[in-house]
Design a protein around this motif. Structure first.
Motif, mmCIF file in Angstrom:
data_model
loop_
_atom_site.group_PDB
_atom_site.id
_atom_site.type_symbol
_atom_site.label_atom_id
_atom_site.label_comp_id
_atom_site.label_asym_id
_atom_site.label_seq_id
_atom_site.Cartn_x
_atom_site.Cartn_y
_atom_site.Cartn_z
ATOM 1 N N ALA A 21 0.966 -1.016 -0.238
ATOM 2 C CA ALA A 21 -0.088 -0.026 -0.293
ATOM 3 C C ALA A 21 1.017 1.265 0.277
ATOM 4 O O ALA A 21 0.899 2.313 -0.837
ATOM 5 N N GLU A 22 2.019 1.241 0.634
ATOM 6 C CA GLU A 22 2.814 2.726 0.627
ATOM 7 C C GLU A 22 4.003 2.373 -0.391
ATOM 8 O O GLU A 22 4.176 3.672 -0.989
ATOM 9 N N ALA A 23 4.099 1.613 -1.507
ATOM 10 C CA ALA A 23 4.848 1.371 -2.700
ATOM 11 C C ALA A 23 4.103 2.072 -3.075
ATOM 12 O O ALA A 23 4.394 2.837 -4.500
ATOM 13 N N ARG A 24 2.562 1.834 -3.539
ATOM 14 C CA ARG A 24 1.768 2.163 -5.143
ATOM 15 C C ARG A 24 2.562 3.725 -5.058
ATOM 16 O O ARG A 24 2.303 4.918 -4.411
ATOM 17 N N PRO A 25 2.471 4.066 -6.461
ATOM 18 C CA PRO A 25 1.194 3.289 -7.044
ATOM 19 C C PRO A 25 2.563 2.199 -7.700
ATOM 20 O O PRO A 25 1.795 1.440 -9.053
ATOM 21 N N ARG A 26 3.583 2.442 -7.455
ATOM 22 C CA ARG A 26 4.598 1.387 -7.876
ATOM 23 C C ARG A 26 4.241 -0.504 -7.123
ATOM 24 O O ARG A 26 4.274 -0.232 -6.161
ATOM 25 N N SER A 27 5.692 -1.056 -7.267
ATOM 26 C CA SER A 27 5.255 -2.636 -6.908
ATOM 27 C C SER A 27 6.315 -2.138 -6.185
ATOM 28 O O SER A 27 7.227 -1.638 -6.001
ATOM 29 N N VAL A 28 6.145 -2.964 -4.771
ATOM 30 C CA VAL A 28 7.590 -3.429 -3.600
ATOM 31 C C VAL A 28 8.531 -3.605 -4.381
ATOM 32 O O VAL A 28 9.362 -3.185 -4.684
ATOM 33 N N PHE A 29 8.396 -3.897 -4.979
ATOM 34 C CA PHE A 29 9.794 -4.897 -6.002
ATOM 35 C C PHE A 29 10.206 -3.026 -7.170
ATOM 36 O O PHE A 29 11.798 -3.620 -6.840
ATOM 37 N N GLU A 30 9.423 -3.219 -7.637
ATOM 38 C CA GLU A 30 10.087 -1.605 -8.448
ATOM 39 C C GLU A 30 10.672 -0.097 -7.288
ATOM 40 O O GLU A 30 11.736 -0.193 -8.078
ATOM 41 N N LEU A 31 10.105 -0.033 -6.013
ATOM 42 C CA LEU A 31 10.115 0.817 -5.387
ATOM 43 C C LEU A 31 11.769 0.044 -4.610
ATOM 44 O O LEU A 31 12.766 1.064 -4.488
ATOM 45 N N ALA A 32 11.631 -0.784 -4.378
ATOM 46 C CA ALA A 32 13.071 -1.809 -4.363
ATOM 47 C C ALA A 32 14.005 -1.722 -4.872
ATOM 48 O O ALA A 32 15.334 -1.482 -4.827
ATOM 49 N N GLU A 33 14.030 -2.049 -6.186
ATOM 50 C CA GLU A 33 14.833 -2.029 -7.119
ATOM 51 C C GLU A 33 16.148 -0.722 -7.335
ATOM 52 O O GLU A 33 16.886 -0.083 -7.719
ATOM 53 N N ALA A 34 15.303 0.965 -7.372
ATOM 54 C CA ALA A 34 15.185 1.819 -7.319
ATOM 55 C C ALA A 34 15.931 2.274 -5.981
ATOM 56 O O ALA A 34 16.286 2.763 -5.884
ATOM 57 N N ALA A 35 15.447 1.829 -4.716
ATOM 58 C CA ALA A 35 16.495 2.203 -3.737
ATOM 59 C C ALA A 35 17.322 1.779 -3.470
ATOM 60 O O ALA A 35 18.456 2.110 -3.016
ATOM 61 N N PHE A 36 17.776 0.607 -3.984
ATOM 62 C CA PHE A 36 19.018 -0.574 -3.800
ATOM 63 C C PHE A 36 19.487 0.156 -5.105
ATOM 64 O O PHE A 36 21.120 0.520 -4.236
ATOM 65 N N ALA A 37 19.601 0.763 -6.147
ATOM 66 C CA ALA A 37 20.573 1.488 -6.760
ATOM 67 C C ALA A 37 21.347 2.407 -6.109
ATOM 68 O O ALA A 37 22.584 3.154 -6.523
ATOM 69 N N GLY A 38 19.943 3.549 -5.044
ATOM 70 C CA GLY A 38 20.884 4.432 -4.583
ATOM 71 C C GLY A 38 21.600 4.078 -3.323
ATOM 72 O O GLY A 38 21.970 5.233 -2.243
#
Length: 291
Positions: A79-96
């Motif tokens: 719910a907190e990740a929307r409109p992205r999936s948790v996977f999409e959000l995590a991938e971007a955050a991992f890159a940072g």
């Protein structure tokens, strides 16, 4: 006669004795364990192989290494990740630079929580990131997570450590010196300290005063505990608990949090509500250890 009853026959032919184990027959060698013991040993070996196969529960780290692994944690639900999936959000955050993902689903039933956690455990393992499940020890273990984080209203840390055994990360929320000392004595590996700032994600949480925060960090390091308690605490970290700040932390206030002496930050809205999670992660890490 009990099924576990064994007989040894030193007169049996060949070198060494033979053992009669009801249900399996004569076995060469006098060290054959009873059936009940054999079954327990087989189950334990299978459990160890399963943990190794799924990659969970094997975080044999010293304090310095664990601090690096928990330098920046993304705490998230779908719910907190929307409109992205948790996977999409995590991938971007991992890159940072995010090094740990904590799944915090308050409204999922066990099966759905397990399925989501299992997918994220595999996702994090492939990327060399730590994966922690919030609240649910059973889900964390079944899904192959690296650890579990427990609040003050969850299963007590001492009871959780007995179930988990060593090597499985155990985090505990602490908002006072007493809670930090109890977590250290009960076998926790790290503290989630807060709330640092008032936050909308946990409306009942109260901000902890700066003076108390510093005392909590000292307590986590073992100050005020006897040597016996310190020696038996944690999972072999040796120098006290890793301390992770949580609650209302964002890129524009992170430096002030680092200045308090924390090992890591756990962030929700500062990453989930950012249009650029990668850039937000880099900003959150600025001013921290190793920056």
């Amino acid at each position: 006669w009990s099924r576990a009853r064994i007989l040894t026959a030193p007169w049996a032919p060949g070198s060494g004795a033979w053992t009669l184990n009801w249900g399996t027959g004569w076995v060469k060698g006098a060290r054959q364990a009873p059936i009940g013991g054999q079954a327990s040993a087989r189950r334990a070996r299978a459990a160890r192989r399963a943990r190794g196969a799924r990659g969970g529960g094997k975080m044999a780290l010293d304090r310095k290494d664990l601090a690096k692994k928990l330098r920046l944690t993304l705490v998230v639900s779908q719910a907190e990740a929307r409109p992205r999936s948790v996977f999409e959000l995590a991938e971007a955050a991992f890159a940072g630079g995010v090094s740990c993902l904590q799944l915090r689903e308050k409204n999922l039933l066990g099966r759905e929580y397990y399925e989501r956690a299992k997918g994220l455990a595999e996702f994090c393992k492939k990327r060399g990131k730590v994966f922690i499940v919030n609240d649910r020890l059973d889900v964390a273990m079944a899904a192959g997570a690296d650890g579990v984080h427990l609040g003050q209203g969850d299963l007590p840390a001492r009871a959780a450590r007995k179930i988990l055994g060593p090597g499985f990360l155990l985090g505990v929320s602490a908002g006072s010196v007493g809670e930090a000392q109890a977590a250290l004595a009960d076998g926790a590996d790290y503290l989630g300290v807060g709330a640092i700032f008032l936050t909308g994600s946990k409306v009942e949480a109260q901000a902890v005063r700066e003076e108390e925060i510093k005392k909590i960090i000292q307590a986590g390091a073992g100050a005020g505990l006897g040597a016996g308690l310190r020696a038996g605490a944690g999972a072999g970290l040796g120098a006290g608990l890793v301390t992770v700040a949580i609650g209302g932390i964002k890129p524009d206030n992170a430096k002030s949090v680092w200045a308090l002496g924390f090992d890591g930050l756990a962030v929700i809205s500062g990453l989930t509500q950012s249009a650029d999670p990668e850039a937000a992660a880099r900003a959150l890490l600025a001013g921290g250890p190793g920056d």
